[in-house]
Motif scaffolding. Structure first.
Motif, short mmCIF file in Angstrom:
data_model
loop_
_atom_site.label_atom_id
_atom_site.label_comp_id
_atom_site.label_asym_id
_atom_site.label_seq_id
_atom_site.Cartn_x
_atom_site.Cartn_y
_atom_site.Cartn_z
N LEU A 165 50.11 34.40 -18.53
CA LEU A 165 48.46 34.52 -18.55
C LEU A 165 47.88 33.34 -18.03
O LEU A 165 46.61 33.69 -17.37
N ARG A 166 48.26 32.13 -17.91
CA ARG A 166 47.58 31.10 -17.42
C ARG A 166 47.49 31.12 -15.93
O ARG A 166 46.53 30.60 -15.27
N SER A 167 48.51 31.72 -15.34
CA SER A 167 48.72 31.94 -14.14
C SER A 167 47.64 32.94 -13.41
O SER A 167 47.38 32.94 -12.19
N MET A 168 47.06 33.76 -14.28
CA MET A 168 46.27 34.88 -14.04
C MET A 168 44.68 34.25 -14.06
O MET A 168 43.99 35.17 -13.44
N GLN A 169 44.52 33.05 -14.47
CA GLN A 169 43.13 32.79 -14.78
C GLN A 169 42.65 32.60 -13.22
O GLN A 169 43.07 31.96 -12.47
N ARG B 269 52.51 32.80 -22.27
CA ARG B 269 51.41 31.92 -22.07
C ARG B 269 51.34 31.62 -20.70
O ARG B 269 50.34 31.33 -19.93
N SER B 270 52.49 31.30 -19.85
CA SER B 270 52.55 30.83 -18.48
C SER B 270 52.02 31.93 -17.45
O SER B 270 51.23 31.64 -16.72
N PRO C 267 40.94 45.63 -27.77
CA PRO C 267 40.19 44.45 -28.19
C PRO C 267 41.06 43.35 -28.93
O PRO C 267 40.70 42.11 -28.65
N SER C 268 41.94 43.76 -29.88
CA SER C 268 42.83 42.98 -30.62
C SER C 268 43.79 42.21 -29.72
O SER C 268 43.91 40.93 -29.74
N GLU C 269 44.15 42.80 -28.52
CA GLU C 269 45.06 42.28 -27.79
C GLU C 269 44.48 41.42 -26.65
O GLU C 269 45.04 40.34 -26.64
N GLN C 270 43.03 41.49 -26.53
CA GLN C 270 42.36 40.58 -25.54
C GLN C 270 42.20 39.36 -26.47
O GLN C 270 42.27 38.13 -25.92
N GLU C 271 41.85 39.49 -27.85
CA GLU C 271 41.50 38.20 -28.79
C GLU C 271 42.80 37.41 -28.76
O GLU C 271 42.84 36.40 -28.73
N ILE C 272 43.91 38.27 -29.13
CA ILE C 272 45.23 37.57 -29.22
C ILE C 272 45.70 36.82 -27.80
O ILE C 272 46.21 35.54 -27.69
N ALA C 273 45.22 37.36 -26.66
CA ALA C 273 45.79 37.13 -25.47
C ALA C 273 45.11 35.55 -25.15
O ALA C 273 45.54 34.79 -24.48
N GLN C 274 43.68 35.57 -25.53
CA GLN C 274 42.93 34.34 -25.39
C GLN C 274 43.38 33.27 -25.99
O GLN C 274 43.38 31.93 -25.58
N LEU C 275 43.89 33.61 -27.45
CA LEU C 275 44.46 32.40 -28.24
C LEU C 275 45.85 31.95 -27.68
O LEU C 275 46.11 30.77 -27.80
N ILE C 276 46.60 32.98 -27.29
CA ILE C 276 47.67 32.58 -26.58
C ILE C 276 47.49 31.34 -25.29
O ILE C 276 48.39 30.46 -24.94
N ILE C 277 46.62 31.84 -24.42
CA ILE C 277 46.27 30.90 -23.30
C ILE C 277 46.02 29.51 -23.80
O ILE C 277 46.42 28.71 -23.23
N HIS C 278 45.29 29.41 -24.95
CA HIS C 278 44.97 28.16 -25.51
C HIS C 278 46.04 27.63 -26.33
O HIS C 278 45.83 26.53 -26.87
N GLY C 279 47.24 27.79 -26.19
CA GLY C 279 48.28 27.33 -26.71
C GLY C 279 48.69 27.56 -28.26
O GLY C 279 49.60 27.06 -28.78
N LYS D 216 52.56 45.53 -21.14
CA LYS D 216 51.38 45.80 -20.23
C LYS D 216 51.75 44.85 -18.92
O LYS D 216 51.41 45.29 -18.08
N LEU D 217 52.12 43.81 -19.08
CA LEU D 217 52.40 42.76 -18.15
C LEU D 217 53.76 43.01 -17.45
O LEU D 217 53.98 42.41 -16.35
N GLY D 218 54.68 43.94 -17.89
CA GLY D 218 55.99 43.92 -17.34
C GLY D 218 56.77 42.83 -17.48
O GLY D 218 57.74 42.60 -16.70
N LEU D 219 56.76 42.25 -18.63
CA LEU D 219 57.59 41.07 -18.93
C LEU D 219 58.92 41.43 -20.08
O LEU D 219 59.32 40.70 -20.41
N GLN D 220 59.10 42.88 -20.40
CA GLN D 220 59.79 42.90 -21.12
C GLN D 220 61.53 42.58 -20.62
O GLN D 220 61.67 42.84 -19.42
N ARG D 221 62.14 42.07 -21.53
CA ARG D 221 63.36 41.42 -20.85
C ARG D 221 63.48 40.59 -19.72
O ARG D 221 64.45 40.24 -19.19
N SER D 222 62.43 40.08 -19.33
CA SER D 222 62.32 39.20 -18.07
C SER D 222 62.61 37.77 -18.58
O SER D 222 62.80 37.07 -17.62
#
Length: 320
Positions: free
Chosen positions: A316-320, A313-314, A263-275, A302-308
């Motif tokens: 997360l937005r691409s997954m909308q 934000r990009s 739940p905390s990660e979901q909340e933070i992810a939504q705020l990241i999407i909004h910039g 969890k998205l597999g972005l380590q060291r990528s």
């Protein structure tokens, strides 16, 4: 080389009329002419105005050796006949019909060297004034040739402008045709990509449905039966996590990805999407920036972005 000979406009004809009238007055001759040559014809193009001038505009002569102007064109230069009655070459020339035994003439040429005609004066007597005015007559010939030069340049410019406009029209037509072809190709490509996307989504949805409907329920039953076997339970958890990871990678919906977040990660992810930045999120949620950064790292993992190096934000937005 000019492509064609332009028409002599009325304004130029009016100027030439003033020239021949002025020559007639200055030299005291009955006839001052601008002749136009269109072999085999040689015709009166402009004639001085006066009661003793027998030459009318449009009168035609056939070029022959008995015509004064023929001698001008043959010599390609000045011809002076002071008294044709005393000159066996010109004693029976065509202009003697009107008693014109005195003649001075010069050739007139287009700027490309083609003959336009002649400028000349004629009299029924030996004319001393006209003889002394030969240089002046030659200068008037240059004035007329300057007019021919200007008219030719105007005609050439019009021809070049027309050719340029034609080329521009053709180029514009080709651009329009090319644009239409590209638009058609883009439309076909979009349709193809949409079909591919739809096929991929349909395939992913089918596989996801099979995993969730045919596999995951049985894993739940196995988990309850293998609680006592620690090793089997560990392998079962690995299988469950891998299946869910595969399901997440095949789904293009943000909601599916959110299922893997706390739940905390979901909340933070939504705020990241909004910039919002880490500091912005910390203020919004009344948390420490380090706590927000911890959750951001978990989301990236969890998205597999380590060291990528890819922007969270990009993604997360691409997954909308």
């Amino acid at each position: 080389m000019f492509q064609s000979k332009p028409r002599i406009p009325n304004e130029t004809l009016a100027n030439w009329q003033r020239i021949v009238d002025l020559i007639s007055r200055l030299t005291d001759v009955p006839a001052s002419l601008v002749m136009q040559t269109d072999a085999p014809d040689h015709s009166v193009f402009v004639t001085s105005r006066g009661p003793e001038n027998p030459y009318e505009v449009g009168r035609k002569f056939t070029l022959n050796e008995r015509l004064y102007c023929y001698g001008v064109l043959k010599n390609d230069g000045e011809l002076v006949v002071e008294d044709a009655t005393c000159d066996p070459v010109w004693a029976d020339n065509d202009d003697m019909e009107h008693g014109m035994r005195f003649y001075v003439g010069y050739p007139l040429k287009w700027p490309d060297g083609d003959v336009f005609g002649t400028i000349c004066v004629l009299d029924r007597r030996r004319n001393r004034k006209a003889l002394m005015f030969r240089d002046g007559l030659m200068e008037f010939a240059r004035v007329i040739e300057a007019d021919l030069q200007l008219l030719s340049e105007i005609e050439e410019r019009k021809r070049l402008e027309a050719a340029l406009q034609t080329a521009l029209d053709q180029m514009e037509q080709r651009v329009e045709e090319r644009t239409a072809d590209l638009e058609e190709a883009n439309t076909a490509l979009r349709v193809l990509l949409n079909n591919v996307e739809m096929s991929r989504d349909e395939y992913d949805a089918k596989v996801l449905g099979q995993i969730k409907g045919l596999v995951l329920p049985h894993l739940g039953k196995l988990r309850s039966r293998l609680k006592a076997d620690a090793a089997a339970s560990a392998y079962l958890e690995i299988i469950d996590e891998n299946l869910r990871a595969i399901s997440a990678s095949m789904s293009n919906r943000l909601t599916t990805m959110f299922e893997t977040l706390t739940p905390s990660e979901q909340e933070i992810a939504q705020l990241i999407i909004h910039g919002q930045t880490t500091k912005d999120i910390a203020r919004t949620l009344s948390r420490e920036p380090s706590t927000v950064e911890f959750h951001r790292n978990n989301i990236r993992k969890k998205l597999g972005l380590q060291r990528s190096g890819q922007n969270l934000r990009s993604m997360l937005r691409s997954m909308q």
